[in-house]
Structures are given as C-alpha cells and as structure tokens.
Design an enzyme around this catalytic site. Structure first.
Site, PDB file in Angstrom:
ATOM      1  N   ASP A  50      38.043  47.630  34.293  1.00  0.00           N
ATOM      2  CA  ASP A  50      37.548  46.248  34.343  1.00  0.00           C
ATOM      3  C   ASP A  50      36.888  45.848  33.018  1.00  0.00           C
ATOM      4  O   ASP A  50      36.462  44.706  32.849  1.00  0.00           O
ATOM      5  CB  ASP A  50      36.622  46.025  35.548  1.00  0.00           C
ATOM      6  CG  ASP A  50      35.395  46.896  35.540  1.00  0.00           C
ATOM      7  OD1 ASP A  50      35.220  47.688  34.590  1.00  0.00           O
ATOM      8  OD2 ASP A  50      34.583  46.798  36.493  1.00  0.00           O
ATOM      9  N   SER A  51      36.865  46.793  32.050  1.00  0.00           N
ATOM     10  CA  SER A  51      36.455  46.426  30.685  1.00  0.00           C
ATOM     11  C   SER A  51      37.400  45.361  30.137  1.00  0.00           C
ATOM     12  O   SER A  51      37.095  44.703  29.140  1.00  0.00           O
ATOM     13  CB  SER A  51      36.478  47.661  29.773  1.00  0.00           C
ATOM     14  OG  SER A  51      37.700  48.358  29.899  1.00  0.00           O
ATOM     15  N   ASP A  89      40.657  50.384  38.110  1.00  0.00           N
ATOM     16  CA  ASP A  89      39.290  50.096  38.574  1.00  0.00           C
ATOM     17  C   ASP A  89      39.289  49.220  39.811  1.00  0.00           C
ATOM     18  O   ASP A  89      40.095  48.290  39.925  1.00  0.00           O
ATOM     19  CB  ASP A  89      38.534  49.333  37.470  1.00  0.00           C
ATOM     20  CG  ASP A  89      37.535  50.213  36.755  1.00  0.00           C
ATOM     21  OD1 ASP A  89      37.072  51.212  37.338  1.00  0.00           O
ATOM     22  OD2 ASP A  89      37.208  49.882  35.593  1.00  0.00           O
ATOM     23  N   LYS A 117      39.253  53.973  40.696  1.00  0.00           N
ATOM     24  CA  LYS A 117      37.891  54.348  40.278  1.00  0.00           C
ATOM     25  C   LYS A 117      36.908  53.371  40.922  1.00  0.00           C
ATOM     26  O   LYS A 117      37.132  52.154  40.890  1.00  0.00           O
ATOM     27  CB  LYS A 117      37.791  54.329  38.754  1.00  0.00           C
ATOM     28  CG  LYS A 117      36.387  54.642  38.243  1.00  0.00           C
ATOM     29  CD  LYS A 117      36.368  55.013  36.775  1.00  0.00           C
ATOM     30  CE  LYS A 117      36.488  53.864  35.812  1.00  0.00           C
ATOM     31  NZ  LYS A 117      35.448  52.834  35.907  1.00  0.00           N
ATOM     32  N   GLU A 119      32.913  52.274  41.019  1.00  0.00           N
ATOM     33  CA  GLU A 119      31.597  52.374  40.391  1.00  0.00           C
ATOM     34  C   GLU A 119      30.506  52.387  41.437  1.00  0.00           C
ATOM     35  O   GLU A 119      30.510  51.544  42.349  1.00  0.00           O
ATOM     36  CB  GLU A 119      31.377  51.136  39.512  1.00  0.00           C
ATOM     37  CG  GLU A 119      31.709  51.350  38.065  1.00  0.00           C
ATOM     38  CD  GLU A 119      31.288  50.167  37.218  1.00  0.00           C
ATOM     39  OE1 GLU A 119      32.134  49.731  36.445  1.00  0.00           O
ATOM     40  OE2 GLU A 119      30.146  49.662  37.323  1.00  0.00           O
ATOM     41  N   GLU A 186      28.998  57.928  32.815  1.00  0.00           N
ATOM     42  CA  GLU A 186      28.896  57.043  31.645  1.00  0.00           C
ATOM     43  C   GLU A 186      27.458  57.043  31.127  1.00  0.00           C
ATOM     44  O   GLU A 186      26.506  56.830  31.899  1.00  0.00           O
ATOM     45  CB  GLU A 186      29.330  55.611  32.036  1.00  0.00           C
ATOM     46  CG  GLU A 186      29.236  54.637  30.866  1.00  0.00           C
ATOM     47  CD  GLU A 186      29.979  53.323  31.076  1.00  0.00           C
ATOM     48  OE1 GLU A 186      30.695  53.161  32.078  1.00  0.00           O
ATOM     49  OE2 GLU A 186      29.817  52.454  30.188  1.00  0.00           O
TER      50      GLU A 186
HETATM   51  O1  KIV Z   1      36.383  49.689  32.639  1.00  0.00           O
HETATM   52  C1  KIV Z   1      36.279  50.616  31.839  1.00  0.00           C
HETATM   53  O2  KIV Z   1      36.777  50.584  30.717  1.00  0.00           O
HETATM   54  C2  KIV Z   1      35.528  51.794  32.231  1.00  0.00           C
HETATM   55  C3  KIV Z   1      35.250  52.799  31.151  1.00  0.00           C
HETATM   56  C4  KIV Z   1      33.977  52.437  30.489  1.00  0.00           C
HETATM   57  C5  KIV Z   1      35.249  54.173  31.653  1.00  0.00           C
HETATM   58  O3  KIV Z   1      35.109  51.925  33.346  1.00  0.00           O
END
Ligand code: KIV
Length: 271
Positions: A50-51, A89, A117, A119, A186
């Site tokens: 989600d970056s 994500d 993933k 969070e 992180e």
């Molecule tokens: O979204 C992302 O790029 C991440 C990385 C910081 C691991 O979660």
C-alpha cells in the site's frame, strides 16, 4: 499467447531460507515492466504494497489506498512476473470486520496474490486466525505500522523501551500461533529483531530491522533514489547511485542481501 513461466516461489522456499540460515530479497512493485525486471534479476518476493499510495498516487500516507487499487496493481505485477512470490497488502480498514476481511482477502487472492500481508499486532489476532484457517497464507506486519500513523504520531522507530519490546515479542508469538506463515518487522532496533528471530519458527522479513531477519524488503523507489520523502530514512540505501542501470541496481541489492552485506550498521537502528 502469454510466455511460459516458471512456477511461482512458494512459502516453502522462505521456510528453507530460515532453516538453512540463508537470506532472501524482496521489493515492492506496482507494474508489469518492473515486476519482470525484479524477477529477472533474482528478487524472490514482490510486494504489491500500500506504499503505492505514496509512491504512485502521491498521497502523504497509505490510508487512501483501496482494495480495488491493490487489485489493479496486483494484476499488472502478475502479468510481468516470471517466478517471484507475489504478496499483496490488505489496505487500511480492509480487515475492519471479519466479513470485510473474508471478502477482501478472497478478492485479492483470486486476483493472483500468493499471500497477503496484514498490518497490526494484537488487534489482528482474530482476523489472522480466521483467514489462515481458510487456507490463506498470511504475513503479519508489526513494529512500525504505517496504517496507524495517526495514532503513532510519526514514522519513528518502535520497540526501543523494554515495555514495548516485550509487547512486540508477545504479539509476534501470538500471531505465529494464530496461523501467520511469515512475519514482517518495520523500523525496530536490531536487538529486538534478534530476539524475535530467535523465538519464532516462521520466516521473518525486515525493513529497517537490521541484518538478522531471513529476508529483507525495501520500497523499490527508495533503492532507486526516487523516494517522494523529503528526507531519506536511515535504513534506505540508494543502489542506483552506485550502479549504471535499474537492472544493475536491483541485482546489486539482491547480491548484497544474499551475502549479508546489506543492511550494514549504517542502515540499522541500534538501541
Ligand atoms: O507497503 C509497503 O511498501 C510495505 C513495506 C514498507 C514493507 O508495507
């Protein structure tokens, strides 16, 4: 007709890295051309992170990213990828209830992710348990969790004081017991990473967590020196600055991770 591809790398590959104490490299990616370049150059895991909200969409946080955005970029990445494991994500609020988590995780897996993933620490235990019991491979993400930026108050190192250290260690073990197949840390100090890695049996991945994790992950734009952030974080190394092409930069990152050269002390948070 599309090109014949090698089978995608499975979680078993990352378990082998943990068992054999060898290192694997991961990078974020959001499009077909670069996912081909990454997998061509030996990157074993691609994260549709989600970056993308910050590096692709230009937002100042990851919060505006939707499930549809992740699916769009996941489909692009999938087209170019040759054999890397693709993790995607679960964006902000996509796991807010069990029903939402089921629906969104199913959509993302059906769009081609090999794992998802999630969070969050303690507050994601039940969701982790329910989704993993349905056969969805989950990577937990703890330490600095950018989706909680408004509660944390800044992109700062987590787990420095003994109470926080204990809390993060407890969360990691509980997430593993809840069925997480992998876990990402992180921005935590290396002493905490060391005890996490020693106390977990699942593969670990780090960003700003020192050299001890089984895998290293970075935001692609960061290692190419084109991060939108005003100040380069301590854990970021610009590989394009010392290489002549994107391909060389990626291959040099893969080499340095595999050989334990990156991250060095210079890129690691100490106590
Ligand atoms: O979204 C992302 O790029 C991440 C990385 C910081 C691991 O979660």
């Amino acid at each position: 007709m599309s090109a014949v591809k090698s089978p995608e790398i499975t979680i078993e590959n990352f378990r082998k890295h943990k068992k054999n104490k060898t290192k694997f490299s991961a990078l974020t990616c959001y499009d077909a051309t670069l996912s081909k370049t990454l997998s061509d150059n030996g990157v074993e895991m691609i994260l549709v992170g989600d970056s993308l909200g910050m590096v692709i969409q230009g937002h100042d946080s990851t919060l505006p990213v939707s499930v549809d955005d992740i699916i769009y970029h996941l489909r692009c990445v999938k087209k170019g990828n040759l054999s890397a494991h693709i993790m995607a994500d679960m964006p902000f609020m996509s796991c807010a209830t069990e029903d939402l988590a089921f629906e969104n995780a199913s959509r993302i897996m059906q769009a081609g992710a090999n794992s998802i993933k999630i969070e969050g620490g303690q507050w994601m235990l039940n969701i982790t348990k329910t989704l993993s019991s349905q056969g969805i491979p989950i990577c937990a993400h703890i330490g600095l969790t950018p989706q909680s930026i408004n509660r944390i108050g800044g992109y700062s190192v987590q787990g420095r004081d003994p109470k926080d250290k204990k809390k993060i260690l407890k969360e990691a073990i509980e997430l593993q017991d809840a069925g997480a197949e992998m876990i990402l840390f992180e921005c935590i100090p290396d002493s905490l990473t060391n005890s996490l890695v020693d106390n977990l049996s699942i593969p670990t991945i780090g960003i700003g967590a020192g050299p001890k994790t089984d895998g290293q992950i970075m935001v692609l734009h960061d290692i190419l020196g084109i991060s939108p952030l005003a100040k380069k974080p301590k854990f970021v190394k610009d590989y394009l600055a010392e290489n002549n092409s994107i391909q060389e930069a990626i291959s040099s990152y893969v080499y340095e991770v595999r050989e334990g050269i990156f991250p060095s002390k210079e890129h690691t948070f100490l106590d």
